[in-house]
Design a protein around this motif. Structure first.
Motif, PDB file in Angstrom:
ATOM      1  N   TYR A   1     -47.495  10.993  26.316  1.00  0.00           N
ATOM      2  CA  TYR A   1     -48.927  11.150  26.541  1.00  0.00           C
ATOM      3  C   TYR A   1     -49.575   9.798  26.804  1.00  0.00           C
ATOM      4  O   TYR A   1     -50.422   9.660  27.705  1.00  0.00           O
ATOM      5  N   ALA A   2     -49.175   8.790  26.022  1.00  0.00           N
ATOM      6  CA  ALA A   2     -49.736   7.450  26.215  1.00  0.00           C
ATOM      7  C   ALA A   2     -49.386   6.900  27.596  1.00  0.00           C
ATOM      8  O   ALA A   2     -50.213   6.251  28.252  1.00  0.00           O
ATOM      9  N   THR A   3     -48.171   7.156  28.051  1.00  0.00           N
ATOM     10  CA  THR A   3     -47.768   6.716  29.389  1.00  0.00           C
ATOM     11  C   THR A   3     -48.616   7.392  30.454  1.00  0.00           C
ATOM     12  O   THR A   3     -49.085   6.749  31.406  1.00  0.00           O
ATOM     13  N   LEU A   4     -48.817   8.689  30.319  1.00  0.00           N
ATOM     14  CA  LEU A   4     -49.646   9.416  31.279  1.00  0.00           C
ATOM     15  C   LEU A   4     -51.069   8.871  31.291  1.00  0.00           C
ATOM     16  O   LEU A   4     -51.692   8.734  32.353  1.00  0.00           O
ATOM     17  N   ASN A   5     -51.582   8.550  30.111  1.00  0.00           N
ATOM     18  CA  ASN A   5     -52.941   8.033  30.039  1.00  0.00           C
ATOM     19  C   ASN A   5     -53.058   6.682  30.739  1.00  0.00           C
ATOM     20  O   ASN A   5     -54.033   6.414  31.448  1.00  0.00           O
ATOM     21  N   ARG A   6     -52.046   5.841  30.570  1.00  0.00           N
ATOM     22  CA  ARG A   6     -52.058   4.537  31.243  1.00  0.00           C
ATOM     23  C   ARG A   6     -51.956   4.709  32.764  1.00  0.00           C
ATOM     24  O   ARG A   6     -52.610   3.991  33.523  1.00  0.00           O
ATOM     25  N   ALA A   7     -51.133   5.655  33.193  1.00  0.00           N
ATOM     26  CA  ALA A   7     -50.998   5.905  34.633  1.00  0.00           C
ATOM     27  C   ALA A   7     -52.315   6.388  35.223  1.00  0.00           C
ATOM     28  O   ALA A   7     -52.713   5.967  36.323  1.00  0.00           O
ATOM     29  N   THR A   8     -53.008   7.260  34.498  1.00  0.00           N
ATOM     30  CA  THR A   8     -54.296   7.750  34.975  1.00  0.00           C
ATOM     31  C   THR A   8     -55.318   6.627  35.024  1.00  0.00           C
ATOM     32  O   THR A   8     -56.091   6.517  35.990  1.00  0.00           O
ATOM     33  N   GLU A   9     -55.334   5.766  33.997  1.00  0.00           N
ATOM     34  CA  GLU A   9     -56.263   4.637  33.996  1.00  0.00           C
ATOM     35  C   GLU A   9     -55.983   3.702  35.161  1.00  0.00           C
ATOM     36  O   GLU A   9     -56.916   3.191  35.807  1.00  0.00           O
ATOM     37  N   ALA A  10     -54.706   3.465  35.442  1.00  0.00           N
ATOM     38  CA  ALA A  10     -54.349   2.613  36.575  1.00  0.00           C
ATOM     39  C   ALA A  10     -54.866   3.212  37.878  1.00  0.00           C
ATOM     40  O   ALA A  10     -55.366   2.496  38.758  1.00  0.00           O
ATOM     41  N   ALA A  11     -54.750   4.538  38.007  1.00  0.00           N
ATOM     42  CA  ALA A  11     -55.237   5.203  39.211  1.00  0.00           C
ATOM     43  C   ALA A  11     -56.762   5.107  39.311  1.00  0.00           C
ATOM     44  O   ALA A  11     -57.307   4.878  40.395  1.00  0.00           O
ATOM     45  N   LEU A  12     -57.458   5.284  38.192  1.00  0.00           N
ATOM     46  CA  LEU A  12     -58.919   5.183  38.209  1.00  0.00           C
ATOM     47  C   LEU A  12     -59.366   3.783  38.607  1.00  0.00           C
ATOM     48  O   LEU A  12     -60.386   3.608  39.287  1.00  0.00           O
ATOM     49  N   ASN A  13     -58.615   2.776  38.214  1.00  0.00           N
ATOM     50  CA  ASN A  13     -58.949   1.404  38.575  1.00  0.00           C
ATOM     51  C   ASN A  13     -58.598   1.070  40.017  1.00  0.00           C
ATOM     52  O   ASN A  13     -59.094   0.089  40.574  1.00  0.00           O
TER      53      ASN A  13
ATOM     54  N   MET B   1     -49.542   4.755  39.962  1.00  0.00           N
ATOM     55  CA  MET B   1     -49.144   5.662  38.887  1.00  0.00           C
ATOM     56  C   MET B   1     -47.640   5.626  38.691  1.00  0.00           C
ATOM     57  O   MET B   1     -47.145   5.605  37.550  1.00  0.00           O
ATOM     58  N   ARG B   2     -46.893   5.604  39.789  1.00  0.00           N
ATOM     59  CA  ARG B   2     -45.438   5.546  39.706  1.00  0.00           C
ATOM     60  C   ARG B   2     -44.972   4.285  38.996  1.00  0.00           C
ATOM     61  O   ARG B   2     -44.018   4.317  38.210  1.00  0.00           O
ATOM     62  N   ASN B   3     -45.637   3.170  39.241  1.00  0.00           N
ATOM     63  CA  ASN B   3     -45.232   1.912  38.611  1.00  0.00           C
ATOM     64  C   ASN B   3     -45.410   1.957  37.097  1.00  0.00           C
ATOM     65  O   ASN B   3     -44.640   1.341  36.353  1.00  0.00           O
ATOM     66  N   VAL B   4     -46.419   2.665  36.620  1.00  0.00           N
ATOM     67  CA  VAL B   4     -46.613   2.812  35.174  1.00  0.00           C
ATOM     68  C   VAL B   4     -45.552   3.723  34.583  1.00  0.00           C
ATOM     69  O   VAL B   4     -44.974   3.436  33.521  1.00  0.00           O
ATOM     70  N   ILE B   5     -45.260   4.805  35.277  1.00  0.00           N
ATOM     71  CA  ILE B   5     -44.313   5.794  34.754  1.00  0.00           C
ATOM     72  C   ILE B   5     -42.885   5.304  34.853  1.00  0.00           C
ATOM     73  O   ILE B   5     -42.058   5.541  33.965  1.00  0.00           O
ATOM     74  N   GLY B   6     -42.557   4.588  35.941  1.00  0.00           N
ATOM     75  CA  GLY B   6     -41.198   4.090  36.126  1.00  0.00           C
ATOM     76  C   GLY B   6     -40.252   5.204  36.505  1.00  0.00           C
ATOM     77  O   GLY B   6     -40.633   6.288  36.932  1.00  0.00           O
TER      78      GLY B   6
ATOM     79  N   ILE C   1     -39.913  12.611  42.839  1.00  0.00           N
ATOM     80  CA  ILE C   1     -40.822  13.278  41.905  1.00  0.00           C
ATOM     81  C   ILE C   1     -42.005  13.919  42.616  1.00  0.00           C
ATOM     82  O   ILE C   1     -42.933  14.377  41.982  1.00  0.00           O
ATOM     83  N   GLY C   2     -41.995  13.925  43.940  1.00  0.00           N
ATOM     84  CA  GLY C   2     -43.072  14.615  44.643  1.00  0.00           C
ATOM     85  C   GLY C   2     -44.379  13.871  44.582  1.00  0.00           C
ATOM     86  O   GLY C   2     -44.428  12.652  44.671  1.00  0.00           O
TER      87      GLY C   2
ATOM     88  N   SER D   1     -47.002  12.756  36.140  1.00  0.00           N
ATOM     89  CA  SER D   1     -46.112  13.522  35.276  1.00  0.00           C
ATOM     90  C   SER D   1     -44.985  12.620  34.802  1.00  0.00           C
ATOM     91  O   SER D   1     -44.638  11.634  35.460  1.00  0.00           O
ATOM     92  N   VAL D   2     -44.404  12.968  33.662  1.00  0.00           N
ATOM     93  CA  VAL D   2     -43.326  12.164  33.102  1.00  0.00           C
ATOM     94  C   VAL D   2     -42.319  13.085  32.423  1.00  0.00           C
ATOM     95  O   VAL D   2     -42.693  14.080  31.789  1.00  0.00           O
ATOM     96  N   ALA D   3     -41.048  12.769  32.570  1.00  0.00           N
ATOM     97  CA  ALA D   3     -40.001  13.533  31.893  1.00  0.00           C
ATOM     98  C   ALA D   3     -39.952  13.133  30.425  1.00  0.00           C
ATOM     99  O   ALA D   3     -40.028  11.951  30.085  1.00  0.00           O
ATOM    100  N   THR D   4     -39.810  14.134  29.555  1.00  0.00           N
ATOM    101  CA  THR D   4     -39.678  13.874  28.124  1.00  0.00           C
ATOM    102  C   THR D   4     -38.292  14.237  27.603  1.00  0.00           C
ATOM    103  O   THR D   4     -37.987  14.027  26.432  1.00  0.00           O
ATOM    104  N   GLY D   5     -37.481  14.805  28.471  1.00  0.00           N
ATOM    105  CA  GLY D   5     -36.118  15.194  28.114  1.00  0.00           C
ATOM    106  C   GLY D   5     -35.419  15.706  29.352  1.00  0.00           C
ATOM    107  O   GLY D   5     -36.000  15.736  30.448  1.00  0.00           O
TER     108      GLY D   5
END
Length: 371
Positions: free
Chosen positions: A261-273, A288-293, A298-299, A334-338
Protein backbone atom coordinates in the motif's frame (compact mmCIF):
# COMPACT_ATOMS: atom_id res chain seq x y z
CA UNK A 1 -34.10 16.17 -20.86
CA UNK A 2 -30.39 16.41 -21.78
CA UNK A 3 -27.90 16.75 -18.94
CA UNK A 4 -26.44 20.03 -20.25
CA UNK A 5 -27.77 23.14 -22.01
CA UNK A 6 -27.98 23.15 -25.80
CA UNK A 7 -24.91 25.39 -25.96
CA UNK A 8 -22.74 22.57 -24.65
CA UNK A 9 -23.61 20.29 -27.56
CA UNK A 10 -23.40 23.11 -30.07
CA UNK A 11 -19.88 23.89 -28.85
CA UNK A 12 -18.86 20.22 -29.14
CA UNK A 13 -20.21 20.12 -32.69
CA UNK A 14 -18.37 23.28 -33.68
CA UNK A 15 -15.10 21.86 -32.32
CA UNK A 16 -15.69 18.68 -34.32
CA UNK A 17 -16.48 20.64 -37.46
CA UNK A 18 -13.28 22.66 -37.13
CA UNK A 19 -11.34 19.41 -36.83
CA UNK A 20 -13.25 17.96 -39.81
CA UNK A 21 -12.26 20.94 -41.94
CA UNK A 22 -8.58 20.36 -41.10
CA UNK A 23 -8.91 16.65 -41.84
CA UNK A 24 -10.82 17.20 -45.09
CA UNK A 25 -13.95 15.32 -43.96
CA UNK A 26 -17.36 16.36 -45.23
CA UNK A 27 -19.32 14.41 -42.60
CA UNK A 28 -19.01 12.00 -39.68
CA UNK A 29 -21.15 8.86 -39.43
CA UNK A 30 -21.63 7.65 -35.86
CA UNK A 31 -23.41 4.58 -34.46
CA UNK A 32 -22.33 4.17 -30.83
CA UNK A 33 -24.01 5.36 -27.65
CA UNK A 34 -21.14 7.51 -26.39
CA UNK A 35 -20.59 9.39 -29.65
CA UNK A 36 -24.28 9.97 -30.30
CA UNK A 37 -24.81 11.18 -26.74
CA UNK A 38 -21.70 13.36 -26.97
CA UNK A 39 -23.13 15.36 -29.86
CA UNK A 40 -26.83 15.29 -29.01
CA UNK A 41 -27.40 14.75 -25.28
CA UNK A 42 -29.59 11.72 -26.08
CA UNK A 43 -29.26 9.45 -23.04
CA UNK A 44 -31.28 6.27 -22.57
CA UNK A 45 -30.81 2.77 -21.20
CA UNK A 46 -32.50 1.46 -24.34
CA UNK A 47 -29.00 0.92 -25.74
CA UNK A 48 -29.09 -2.33 -23.75
CA UNK A 49 -31.28 -3.71 -26.54
CA UNK A 50 -29.18 -4.80 -29.54
CA UNK A 51 -32.20 -5.12 -31.84
CA UNK A 52 -32.19 -1.64 -33.35
CA UNK A 53 -29.38 0.46 -34.87
CA UNK A 54 -28.99 4.17 -34.06
CA UNK A 55 -27.16 6.55 -36.38
CA UNK A 56 -26.02 10.16 -36.42
CA UNK A 57 -24.59 12.21 -39.29
CA UNK A 58 -22.47 15.24 -38.30
CA UNK A 59 -21.89 17.47 -41.34
CA UNK A 60 -18.98 19.87 -41.73
CA UNK A 61 -21.46 22.73 -41.25
CA UNK A 62 -24.91 22.82 -39.73
CA UNK A 63 -26.54 20.66 -37.08
CA UNK A 64 -26.29 16.86 -36.83
CA UNK A 65 -28.95 14.66 -38.38
CA UNK A 66 -30.37 11.77 -36.31
CA UNK A 67 -31.40 8.57 -38.11
CA UNK A 68 -33.03 6.53 -35.37
CA UNK A 69 -35.82 4.06 -34.65
CA UNK A 70 -39.25 5.61 -34.24
CA UNK A 71 -39.34 4.63 -30.58
CA UNK A 72 -36.56 7.15 -29.85
CA UNK A 73 -38.12 10.14 -31.58
CA UNK A 74 -39.83 11.75 -28.53
CA UNK A 75 -36.64 11.64 -26.45
CA UNK A 76 -34.43 12.86 -29.30
CA UNK A 77 -36.89 15.72 -29.86
CA UNK A 78 -36.04 16.98 -26.36
CA UNK A 79 -32.43 17.55 -27.45
CA UNK A 80 -31.12 20.34 -29.65
CA UNK A 81 -31.46 18.14 -32.76
CA UNK A 82 -34.08 19.30 -35.26
CA UNK A 83 -33.65 16.85 -38.14
CA UNK A 84 -34.82 13.47 -36.83
CA UNK A 85 -35.49 10.77 -39.42
CA UNK A 86 -37.17 7.61 -38.17
CA UNK A 87 -38.49 4.25 -39.28
CA UNK A 88 -40.67 1.65 -37.50
CA UNK A 89 -37.83 -0.56 -36.28
CA UNK A 90 -37.10 -3.37 -36.33
CA UNK A 91 -37.54 -3.76 -40.05
CA UNK A 92 -35.06 -6.41 -41.24
CA UNK A 93 -35.37 -5.66 -44.94
CA UNK A 94 -34.46 -1.98 -44.41
CA UNK A 95 -33.49 -1.17 -40.82
CA UNK A 96 -32.73 2.47 -41.44
CA UNK A 97 -30.30 1.80 -44.30
CA UNK A 98 -32.16 3.81 -46.94
CA UNK A 99 -32.64 6.72 -44.53
CA UNK A 100 -28.95 6.68 -43.66
CA UNK A 101 -28.02 6.62 -47.34
CA UNK A 102 -30.22 9.65 -47.93
CA UNK A 103 -28.67 11.50 -44.99
CA UNK A 104 -25.19 10.81 -46.36
CA UNK A 105 -26.04 11.70 -49.96
CA UNK A 106 -24.00 14.60 -51.30
CA UNK A 107 -21.05 14.14 -48.96
CA UNK A 108 -17.93 13.07 -50.82
CA UNK A 109 -15.66 12.23 -47.88
CA UNK A 110 -17.35 10.59 -44.89
CA UNK A 111 -15.48 9.31 -41.85
CA UNK A 112 -16.44 6.93 -39.07
CA UNK A 113 -14.44 5.62 -36.09
CA UNK A 114 -12.41 2.58 -37.15
CA UNK A 115 -9.36 2.61 -34.88
CA UNK A 116 -8.57 1.81 -31.24
CA UNK A 117 -11.47 1.77 -28.78
CA UNK A 118 -14.05 1.98 -31.58
CA UNK A 119 -16.95 -0.33 -32.35
CA UNK A 120 -19.68 -0.49 -34.99
CA UNK A 121 -23.18 -0.52 -33.44
CA UNK A 122 -25.12 -1.78 -36.46
CA UNK A 123 -25.08 -4.98 -38.53
CA UNK A 124 -21.99 -5.19 -40.71
CA UNK A 125 -24.13 -6.30 -43.65
CA UNK A 126 -26.24 -3.13 -43.35
CA UNK A 127 -23.10 -1.02 -42.94
CA UNK A 128 -21.80 -2.37 -46.24
CA UNK A 129 -25.15 -1.60 -47.90
CA UNK A 130 -24.61 2.10 -47.23
CA UNK A 131 -22.34 2.12 -50.26
CA UNK A 132 -19.82 4.56 -48.73
CA UNK A 133 -16.04 4.25 -48.73
CA UNK A 134 -15.38 5.52 -45.21
CA UNK A 135 -12.28 7.22 -43.84
CA UNK A 136 -11.11 6.68 -40.26
CA UNK A 137 -12.45 9.27 -37.81
CA UNK A 138 -10.91 7.70 -34.71
CA UNK A 139 -8.03 10.19 -34.24
CA UNK A 140 -10.45 13.11 -34.54
CA UNK A 141 -13.05 11.66 -32.16
CA UNK A 142 -10.52 10.49 -29.57
CA UNK A 143 -8.76 13.85 -29.43
CA UNK A 144 -12.06 15.71 -29.27
CA UNK A 145 -13.52 13.69 -26.42
CA UNK A 146 -10.26 13.59 -24.45
CA UNK A 147 -10.53 17.30 -23.62
CA UNK A 148 -13.49 17.79 -21.31
CA UNK A 149 -15.53 20.96 -21.00
CA UNK A 150 -16.03 22.62 -17.62
CA UNK A 151 -19.52 21.11 -17.50
CA UNK A 152 -18.17 17.60 -18.09
CA UNK A 153 -15.47 18.03 -15.46
CA UNK A 154 -17.97 19.14 -12.85
CA UNK A 155 -20.24 16.21 -13.70
CA UNK A 156 -17.36 13.81 -13.10
CA UNK A 157 -16.38 15.68 -9.93
CA UNK A 158 -19.94 15.27 -8.61
CA UNK A 159 -19.97 11.48 -8.94
CA UNK A 160 -16.41 11.25 -7.59
CA UNK A 161 -17.57 13.14 -4.49
CA UNK A 162 -20.50 10.76 -4.02
CA UNK A 163 -18.29 7.68 -4.30
CA UNK A 164 -15.66 9.24 -2.02
CA UNK A 165 -18.33 9.74 0.63
CA UNK A 166 -19.39 6.13 0.21
CA UNK A 167 -15.84 4.90 0.79
CA UNK A 168 -15.56 7.18 3.84
CA UNK A 169 -18.32 5.09 5.46
CA UNK A 170 -16.36 1.85 5.02
CA UNK A 171 -16.19 1.25 8.77
CA UNK A 172 -19.96 0.88 8.99
CA UNK A 173 -20.29 -1.11 5.75
CA UNK A 174 -17.66 -3.87 5.85
CA UNK A 175 -16.78 -6.45 8.51
CA UNK A 176 -15.46 -9.99 8.96
CA UNK A 177 -18.07 -12.68 8.37
CA UNK A 178 -19.79 -10.62 5.71
CA UNK A 179 -19.77 -12.24 2.30
CA UNK A 180 -18.07 -10.42 -0.54
CA UNK A 181 -21.43 -10.41 -2.33
CA UNK A 182 -23.05 -8.69 0.66
CA UNK A 183 -20.23 -6.14 0.83
CA UNK A 184 -20.72 -5.25 -2.83
CA UNK A 185 -24.48 -4.99 -2.42
CA UNK A 186 -24.25 -2.80 0.69
CA UNK A 187 -21.75 -0.48 -0.98
CA UNK A 188 -23.88 -0.18 -4.11
CA UNK A 189 -26.90 0.73 -1.96
CA UNK A 190 -24.82 3.33 -0.10
CA UNK A 191 -23.79 4.99 -3.36
CA UNK A 192 -27.37 5.06 -4.63
CA UNK A 193 -28.57 6.58 -1.37
CA UNK A 194 -25.73 9.09 -1.62
CA UNK A 195 -26.96 10.39 -4.95
CA UNK A 196 -25.52 8.14 -7.66
CA UNK A 197 -27.89 7.46 -10.53
CA UNK A 198 -26.49 3.98 -11.09
CA UNK A 199 -23.56 1.74 -10.20
CA UNK A 200 -23.05 -0.23 -13.41
CA UNK A 201 -19.48 -1.20 -12.53
CA UNK A 202 -18.39 -2.60 -9.18
CA UNK A 203 -15.60 -5.15 -8.92
CA UNK A 204 -12.97 -6.08 -6.39
CA UNK A 205 -11.57 -8.83 -4.23
CA UNK A 206 -10.23 -9.77 -0.84
CA UNK A 207 -7.42 -11.78 0.71
CA UNK A 208 -4.80 -11.59 3.46
CA UNK A 209 -2.13 -10.03 1.22
CA UNK A 210 -4.17 -8.73 -1.68
CA UNK A 211 -6.37 -10.22 -4.38
CA UNK A 212 -5.98 -12.29 -7.51
CA UNK A 213 -7.35 -9.73 -9.98
CA UNK A 214 -9.22 -6.45 -10.19
CA UNK A 215 -12.19 -7.37 -12.41
CA UNK A 216 -13.94 -10.21 -10.60
CA UNK A 217 -17.62 -10.16 -9.60
CA UNK A 218 -18.33 -10.94 -5.95
CA UNK A 219 -18.60 -14.43 -4.51
CA UNK A 220 -20.24 -15.79 -1.39
CA UNK A 221 -16.84 -16.18 0.29
CA UNK A 222 -16.89 -14.69 3.79
CA UNK A 223 -14.47 -11.89 4.63
CA UNK A 224 -11.90 -12.83 7.28
CA UNK A 225 -9.97 -10.81 9.85
CA UNK A 226 -6.67 -9.86 8.23
CA UNK A 227 -8.12 -9.67 4.71
CA UNK A 228 -7.41 -6.72 2.47
CA UNK A 229 -10.72 -5.76 0.88
CA UNK A 230 -10.68 -3.74 -2.35
CA UNK A 231 -13.70 -2.31 -4.14
CA UNK A 232 -13.38 -0.53 -7.49
CA UNK A 233 -16.45 1.43 -8.52
CA UNK A 234 -17.66 2.98 -11.72
CA UNK A 235 -20.74 4.80 -10.46
CA UNK A 236 -22.57 7.33 -12.62
CA UNK A 237 -24.46 10.58 -12.31
CA UNK A 238 -25.97 12.42 -15.28
CA UNK A 239 -24.31 9.96 -17.59
CA UNK A 240 -20.72 10.44 -16.38
CA UNK A 241 -18.50 7.94 -14.55
CA UNK A 242 -16.11 7.94 -11.67
CA UNK A 243 -13.60 5.09 -11.64
CA UNK A 244 -11.49 4.50 -8.56
CA UNK A 245 -10.88 1.99 -5.80
CA UNK A 246 -10.06 1.85 -2.12
CA UNK A 247 -8.29 -0.77 -0.01
CA UNK A 248 -9.19 -1.63 3.58
CA UNK A 249 -7.72 -4.15 6.02
CA UNK A 250 -10.17 -5.92 8.29
CA UNK A 251 -9.10 -5.75 11.99
CA UNK A 252 -5.37 -6.07 11.19
CA UNK A 253 -3.02 -5.97 8.21
CA UNK A 254 0.05 -7.97 7.26
CA UNK A 255 3.42 -6.28 6.79
CA UNK A 256 3.29 -7.29 3.11
CA UNK A 257 -0.03 -5.52 2.59
CA UNK A 258 1.17 -2.41 4.43
CA UNK A 259 4.36 -2.22 2.35
CA UNK A 260 2.49 -2.73 -0.90
CA UNK A 261 0.00 0.00 0.00
CA UNK A 262 2.83 2.39 0.86
CA UNK A 263 4.48 1.68 -2.49
CA UNK A 264 1.24 2.38 -4.33
CA UNK A 265 0.82 5.62 -2.42
CA UNK A 266 4.32 6.76 -3.36
CA UNK A 267 3.70 5.88 -7.00
CA UNK A 268 0.48 7.90 -7.00
CA UNK A 269 2.23 10.86 -5.37
CA UNK A 270 4.97 10.70 -7.99
CA UNK A 271 2.32 10.76 -10.71
CA UNK A 272 0.52 13.72 -9.11
CA UNK A 273 3.81 15.62 -9.05
CA UNK A 274 4.49 14.74 -12.70
CA UNK A 275 1.05 15.22 -14.30
CA UNK A 276 1.49 18.55 -16.08
CA UNK A 277 0.64 19.77 -19.59
CA UNK A 278 3.18 18.58 -22.14
CA UNK A 279 4.21 15.47 -20.19
CA UNK A 280 3.41 12.40 -22.26
CA UNK A 281 1.24 9.54 -21.07
CA UNK A 282 4.31 7.29 -21.36
CA UNK A 283 6.33 9.60 -19.11
CA UNK A 284 3.54 9.63 -16.52
CA UNK A 285 3.44 5.83 -16.67
CA UNK A 286 7.21 5.67 -16.24
CA UNK A 287 7.31 7.71 -13.02
CA UNK A 288 4.88 5.25 -11.45
CA UNK A 289 6.80 2.29 -12.86
CA UNK A 290 10.06 3.62 -11.42
CA UNK A 291 8.54 3.69 -7.92
CA UNK A 292 7.06 0.22 -8.22
CA UNK A 293 10.08 -1.36 -9.90
CA UNK A 294 10.09 -4.91 -11.17
CA UNK A 295 10.05 -6.16 -14.72
CA UNK A 296 7.73 -7.76 -17.20
CA UNK A 297 4.67 -6.65 -19.08
CA UNK A 298 2.34 -4.90 -16.64
CA UNK A 299 0.12 -3.06 -19.09
CA UNK A 300 -1.15 0.40 -18.21
CA UNK A 301 -1.35 2.48 -15.04
CA UNK A 302 -4.48 4.46 -15.86
CA UNK A 303 -6.66 5.82 -18.63
CA UNK A 304 -9.09 8.51 -19.68
CA UNK A 305 -12.47 8.85 -17.98
CA UNK A 306 -15.80 10.45 -18.83
CA UNK A 307 -19.03 9.21 -20.43
CA UNK A 308 -17.40 5.79 -20.51
CA UNK A 309 -15.72 3.97 -17.66
CA UNK A 310 -12.47 3.80 -19.61
CA UNK A 311 -11.59 6.19 -22.39
CA UNK A 312 -8.53 7.08 -24.45
CA UNK A 313 -5.66 7.66 -23.77
CA UNK A 314 -3.92 4.90 -21.84
CA UNK A 315 -1.18 5.64 -19.34
CA UNK A 316 1.17 3.10 -20.86
CA UNK A 317 4.67 2.79 -22.25
CA UNK A 318 3.43 2.93 -25.84
CA UNK A 319 1.30 6.09 -25.53
CA UNK A 320 3.20 9.24 -26.57
CA UNK A 321 0.19 11.57 -26.42
CA UNK A 322 1.01 14.68 -24.34
CA UNK A 323 -1.22 15.69 -21.46
CA UNK A 324 -3.41 18.74 -22.05
CA UNK A 325 -5.59 20.86 -19.76
CA UNK A 326 -9.09 19.40 -19.60
CA UNK A 327 -8.02 15.75 -19.77
CA UNK A 328 -9.66 13.66 -17.03
CA UNK A 329 -7.54 10.66 -16.14
CA UNK A 330 -7.26 7.82 -13.68
CA UNK A 331 -3.96 7.11 -11.94
CA UNK A 332 -3.93 3.36 -11.33
CA UNK A 333 -0.60 1.86 -10.26
CA UNK A 334 -0.56 -1.80 -9.29
CA UNK A 335 1.95 -3.98 -7.47
CA UNK A 336 2.35 -7.72 -6.99
CA UNK A 337 2.15 -8.91 -3.39
CA UNK A 338 2.74 -12.59 -4.12
CA UNK A 339 2.84 -15.12 -6.96
CA UNK A 340 -0.92 -14.84 -7.46
CA UNK A 341 -1.92 -11.67 -5.57
CA UNK A 342 -1.74 -7.95 -6.15
CA UNK A 343 -2.90 -4.57 -4.86
CA UNK A 344 -4.06 -1.53 -6.81
CA UNK A 345 -4.66 2.11 -5.93
CA UNK A 346 -6.67 4.46 -8.16
CA UNK A 347 -7.45 8.19 -8.19
CA UNK A 348 -9.27 10.44 -10.65
CA UNK A 349 -7.71 13.75 -11.70
CA UNK A 350 -8.13 16.52 -14.25
CA UNK A 351 -5.12 18.10 -15.94
CA UNK A 352 -4.93 21.89 -15.49
CA UNK A 353 -2.45 24.59 -16.45
CA UNK A 354 -0.64 23.81 -13.18
CA UNK A 355 -0.85 20.92 -10.72
CA UNK A 356 -3.67 18.45 -11.44
CA UNK A 357 -6.95 18.75 -9.63
CA UNK A 358 -7.94 15.69 -7.63
CA UNK A 359 -11.56 14.79 -8.27
CA UNK A 360 -11.51 11.98 -5.72
CA UNK A 361 -10.82 12.38 -2.03
CA UNK A 362 -7.22 11.21 -1.82
CA UNK A 363 -6.68 7.71 -0.42
CA UNK A 364 -5.38 7.56 3.16
CA UNK A 365 -1.56 7.72 3.41
CA UNK A 366 -1.48 4.37 5.25
CA UNK A 367 -3.59 1.25 4.71
CA UNK A 368 -6.86 1.87 6.62
CA UNK A 369 -7.68 -0.82 9.17
CA UNK A 370 -11.37 -1.30 9.94
CA UNK A 371 -11.92 -2.38 13.55
Amino acid sequence: MPDFPDEEFEHRTIRAQQAMTKAGFDALFLTTEAEIRYFTGFRTLFWQSPTRPWMLVVPRSGKPVAVIPEIGAPLMAETWIDDIRTWPAPRPDDDGVSLAREALAGYDIVATPMGPESTLRMPMLDFRRLGVSFRDASPLILALRAIKSDAEIEAIAAICAIASSGFADAGSLFHPGQSLREAFRDFRIALLRGGADDVPYLVGGAGPEGYADVISPPSDTALQAGDVLMLDTGATRNGYFCDFDRNFALEHASDTARRAYATLNRATEAALNCARPGVTCAELWLVMRNVIGGSGNIGRYGHGLGMQLTEWPSLAAFETTPLSPGMVLTLEPSVATGPETMMVQEENIVITDGPPRLLTTRAAPELPVLT
